[in-house]
Scaffold this motif. Structure first.
Motif, PDB file in Angstrom:
ATOM      1  N   SER A  59       0.833  -1.213   0.000  1.00  0.00           N
ATOM      2  CA  SER A  59       0.000   0.000   0.000  1.00  0.00           C
ATOM      3  C   SER A  59       0.863   1.257   0.000  1.00  0.00           C
ATOM      4  O   SER A  59       0.542   2.235  -0.682  1.00  0.00           O
ATOM      5  CB  SER A  59      -0.927   0.006   1.214  1.00  0.00           C
ATOM      6  OG  SER A  59      -1.825  -1.074   1.166  1.00  0.00           O
ATOM      7  N   PHE A  60       1.952   1.240   0.761  1.00  0.00           N
ATOM      8  CA  PHE A  60       2.863   2.393   0.788  1.00  0.00           C
ATOM      9  C   PHE A  60       3.423   2.645  -0.613  1.00  0.00           C
ATOM     10  O   PHE A  60       3.499   3.785  -1.065  1.00  0.00           O
ATOM     11  CB  PHE A  60       4.027   2.144   1.749  1.00  0.00           C
ATOM     12  CG  PHE A  60       3.722   2.400   3.202  1.00  0.00           C
ATOM     13  CD1 PHE A  60       2.433   2.398   3.691  1.00  0.00           C
ATOM     14  CD2 PHE A  60       4.751   2.615   4.102  1.00  0.00           C
ATOM     15  CE1 PHE A  60       2.161   2.617   5.038  1.00  0.00           C
ATOM     16  CE2 PHE A  60       4.504   2.830   5.442  1.00  0.00           C
ATOM     17  CZ  PHE A  60       3.209   2.839   5.909  1.00  0.00           C
ATOM     18  N   GLU A  61       3.828   1.564  -1.284  1.00  0.00           N
ATOM     19  CA  GLU A  61       4.430   1.711  -2.613  1.00  0.00           C
ATOM     20  C   GLU A  61       3.443   2.274  -3.628  1.00  0.00           C
ATOM     21  O   GLU A  61       3.848   2.897  -4.604  1.00  0.00           O
ATOM     22  CB  GLU A  61       4.970   0.357  -3.088  1.00  0.00           C
ATOM     23  CG  GLU A  61       6.199  -0.094  -2.327  1.00  0.00           C
ATOM     24  CD  GLU A  61       6.634  -1.504  -2.653  1.00  0.00           C
ATOM     25  OE1 GLU A  61       5.830  -2.280  -3.237  1.00  0.00           O
ATOM     26  OE2 GLU A  61       7.776  -1.851  -2.318  1.00  0.00           O
ATOM     27  N   ASN A  62       2.158   2.070  -3.405  1.00  0.00           N
ATOM     28  CA  ASN A  62       1.140   2.554  -4.338  1.00  0.00           C
ATOM     29  C   ASN A  62       0.524   3.887  -3.932  1.00  0.00           C
ATOM     30  O   ASN A  62      -0.385   4.368  -4.611  1.00  0.00           O
ATOM     31  CB  ASN A  62       0.037   1.503  -4.501  1.00  0.00           C
ATOM     32  CG  ASN A  62       0.552   0.256  -5.175  1.00  0.00           C
ATOM     33  OD1 ASN A  62       1.328   0.335  -6.114  1.00  0.00           O
ATOM     34  ND2 ASN A  62       0.143  -0.898  -4.687  1.00  0.00           N
ATOM     35  N   LEU A  69       0.096   8.605   2.090  1.00  0.00           N
ATOM     36  CA  LEU A  69       1.167   7.829   2.717  1.00  0.00           C
ATOM     37  C   LEU A  69       1.172   7.997   4.234  1.00  0.00           C
ATOM     38  O   LEU A  69       1.290   7.013   4.976  1.00  0.00           O
ATOM     39  CB  LEU A  69       2.518   8.244   2.133  1.00  0.00           C
ATOM     40  CG  LEU A  69       3.730   7.463   2.610  1.00  0.00           C
ATOM     41  CD1 LEU A  69       3.608   5.993   2.240  1.00  0.00           C
ATOM     42  CD2 LEU A  69       4.994   8.053   2.018  1.00  0.00           C
ATOM     43  N   LEU A  70       1.008   9.221   4.702  1.00  0.00           N
ATOM     44  CA  LEU A  70       0.985   9.459   6.151  1.00  0.00           C
ATOM     45  C   LEU A  70      -0.250   8.842   6.796  1.00  0.00           C
ATOM     46  O   LEU A  70      -0.183   8.326   7.919  1.00  0.00           O
ATOM     47  CB  LEU A  70       1.074  10.955   6.439  1.00  0.00           C
ATOM     48  CG  LEU A  70       2.417  11.600   6.092  1.00  0.00           C
ATOM     49  CD1 LEU A  70       2.343  13.118   6.241  1.00  0.00           C
ATOM     50  CD2 LEU A  70       3.539  11.024   6.941  1.00  0.00           C
ATOM     51  N   ASN A  71      -1.378   8.873   6.097  1.00  0.00           N
ATOM     52  CA  ASN A  71      -2.593   8.231   6.593  1.00  0.00           C
ATOM     53  C   ASN A  71      -2.388   6.712   6.691  1.00  0.00           C
ATOM     54  O   ASN A  71      -2.768   6.091   7.681  1.00  0.00           O
ATOM     55  CB  ASN A  71      -3.768   8.566   5.678  1.00  0.00           C
ATOM     56  CG  ASN A  71      -5.088   8.077   6.227  1.00  0.00           C
ATOM     57  OD1 ASN A  71      -5.192   7.664   7.374  1.00  0.00           O
ATOM     58  ND2 ASN A  71      -6.111   8.135   5.394  1.00  0.00           N
ATOM     59  N   LEU A  72      -1.787   6.128   5.672  1.00  0.00           N
ATOM     60  CA  LEU A  72      -1.488   4.692   5.700  1.00  0.00           C
ATOM     61  C   LEU A  72      -0.528   4.350   6.836  1.00  0.00           C
ATOM     62  O   LEU A  72      -0.677   3.329   7.504  1.00  0.00           O
ATOM     63  CB  LEU A  72      -0.867   4.257   4.368  1.00  0.00           C
ATOM     64  CG  LEU A  72      -1.812   4.079   3.195  1.00  0.00           C
ATOM     65  CD1 LEU A  72      -1.037   3.917   1.898  1.00  0.00           C
ATOM     66  CD2 LEU A  72      -2.710   2.878   3.427  1.00  0.00           C
ATOM     67  N   ILE A 110       9.749  -1.504   5.058  1.00  0.00           N
ATOM     68  CA  ILE A 110       8.592  -0.600   5.040  1.00  0.00           C
ATOM     69  C   ILE A 110       9.017   0.811   5.457  1.00  0.00           C
ATOM     70  O   ILE A 110       8.525   1.791   4.917  1.00  0.00           O
ATOM     71  CB  ILE A 110       7.426  -1.138   5.907  1.00  0.00           C
ATOM     72  CG1 ILE A 110       6.125  -0.394   5.560  1.00  0.00           C
ATOM     73  CG2 ILE A 110       7.717  -1.046   7.383  1.00  0.00           C
ATOM     74  CD1 ILE A 110       4.882  -1.010   6.165  1.00  0.00           C
ATOM     75  N   ILE A 111       9.951   0.916   6.376  1.00  0.00           N
ATOM     76  CA  ILE A 111      10.457   2.240   6.782  1.00  0.00           C
ATOM     77  C   ILE A 111      11.207   2.889   5.633  1.00  0.00           C
ATOM     78  O   ILE A 111      11.048   4.081   5.365  1.00  0.00           O
ATOM     79  CB  ILE A 111      11.348   2.115   8.038  1.00  0.00           C
ATOM     80  CG1 ILE A 111      10.485   1.748   9.246  1.00  0.00           C
ATOM     81  CG2 ILE A 111      12.126   3.397   8.292  1.00  0.00           C
ATOM     82  CD1 ILE A 111      11.277   1.361  10.471  1.00  0.00           C
ATOM     83  N   SER A 112      11.998   2.109   4.926  1.00  0.00           N
ATOM     84  CA  SER A 112      12.746   2.632   3.790  1.00  0.00           C
ATOM     85  C   SER A 112      11.815   3.113   2.681  1.00  0.00           C
ATOM     86  O   SER A 112      12.025   4.196   2.107  1.00  0.00           O
ATOM     87  CB  SER A 112      13.681   1.537   3.253  1.00  0.00           C
ATOM     88  OG  SER A 112      14.316   1.957   2.083  1.00  0.00           O
ATOM     89  N   SER A 116      11.639   7.040   1.723  1.00  0.00           N
ATOM     90  CA  SER A 116      12.052   7.440   0.379  1.00  0.00           C
ATOM     91  C   SER A 116      10.904   8.107  -0.376  1.00  0.00           C
ATOM     92  O   SER A 116      11.111   9.072  -1.113  1.00  0.00           O
ATOM     93  CB  SER A 116      12.598   6.242  -0.404  1.00  0.00           C
ATOM     94  OG  SER A 116      11.609   5.260  -0.575  1.00  0.00           O
ATOM     95  N   LEU A 117       9.686   7.610  -0.184  1.00  0.00           N
ATOM     96  CA  LEU A 117       8.542   8.250  -0.836  1.00  0.00           C
ATOM     97  C   LEU A 117       8.256   9.629  -0.243  1.00  0.00           C
ATOM     98  O   LEU A 117       7.939  10.569  -0.982  1.00  0.00           O
ATOM     99  CB  LEU A 117       7.299   7.362  -0.737  1.00  0.00           C
ATOM    100  CG  LEU A 117       7.293   6.144  -1.654  1.00  0.00           C
ATOM    101  CD1 LEU A 117       6.093   5.262  -1.359  1.00  0.00           C
ATOM    102  CD2 LEU A 117       7.313   6.567  -3.114  1.00  0.00           C
ATOM    103  N   LEU A 118       8.373   9.770   1.055  1.00  0.00           N
ATOM    104  CA  LEU A 118       8.181  11.096   1.666  1.00  0.00           C
ATOM    105  C   LEU A 118       9.226  12.081   1.156  1.00  0.00           C
ATOM    106  O   LEU A 118       8.914  13.254   0.896  1.00  0.00           O
ATOM    107  CB  LEU A 118       8.225  10.999   3.195  1.00  0.00           C
ATOM    108  CG  LEU A 118       6.988  10.408   3.859  1.00  0.00           C
ATOM    109  CD1 LEU A 118       7.218  10.222   5.358  1.00  0.00           C
ATOM    110  CD2 LEU A 118       5.760  11.267   3.606  1.00  0.00           C
TER     111      LEU A 118
END
Length: 143
Positions: A59-62, A69-72, A110-112, A116-118
């Protein structure tokens, strides 16, 4: 007197192994049976944690933006906390070393992905939609 002593010694030598074995069996019989329920619960906790982390990693990747992302991330934290509270305290201590390594690696992933997305959302790559050929040169405008 000496013959009586030899008789008792021989009798003791025959009976001693029987007494020893009977004593060991009684000791083992009195031993508290091993409680395997904690290990079973730890295995369930491990499997559910792996499933949850993998689900949220996908889900983070999508995620399309930082708000999503923060909500997820908030929901992931709440879900993982709720999962851990469903089991008795110290259940996680029964998770094997290999299982613990897997959870550590999945958590680091998952942290990475999240970080990285943030970073990417905070520092977007700006692409110029105009090619250099579409901009007229100064000389061509003067004509």
């Amino acid at each position: 007197m000496m013959s009586k002593f030899i008789f008792l010694k021989r009798r003791f030598e025959r009976i001693f192994p029987v007494i020893l074995i009977a004593g060991l069996f009684s000791f083992v019989a009195c031993k508290k049976p091993m409680d395997n329920s904690k290990r079973i619960q730890a295995s369930e906790l491990y499997q559910k944690s792996v499933r949850l982390i993998r689900l949220y990693t996908d889900s983070f990747e999508n995620a399309q933006d930082s708000a999503t992302l923060l909500n997820l991330n908030e929901r992931f934290t709440s879900s993982l906390t709720a999962l851990n509270f469903k089991y008795p305290s110290e259940t996680c201590l029964e998770i094997s070393e290999g299982e613990n390594d897997t959870l550590t690696n999945l958590t680091e992933k998952i942290i990475s992905v999240r970080d990285s997305l943030l970073y990417l959302y905070a520092h977007p790559v700006i692409s110029d939609s105009l090619s250099s050929d579409s901009i007229p040169e100064e000389n061509s405008l003067a004509d």
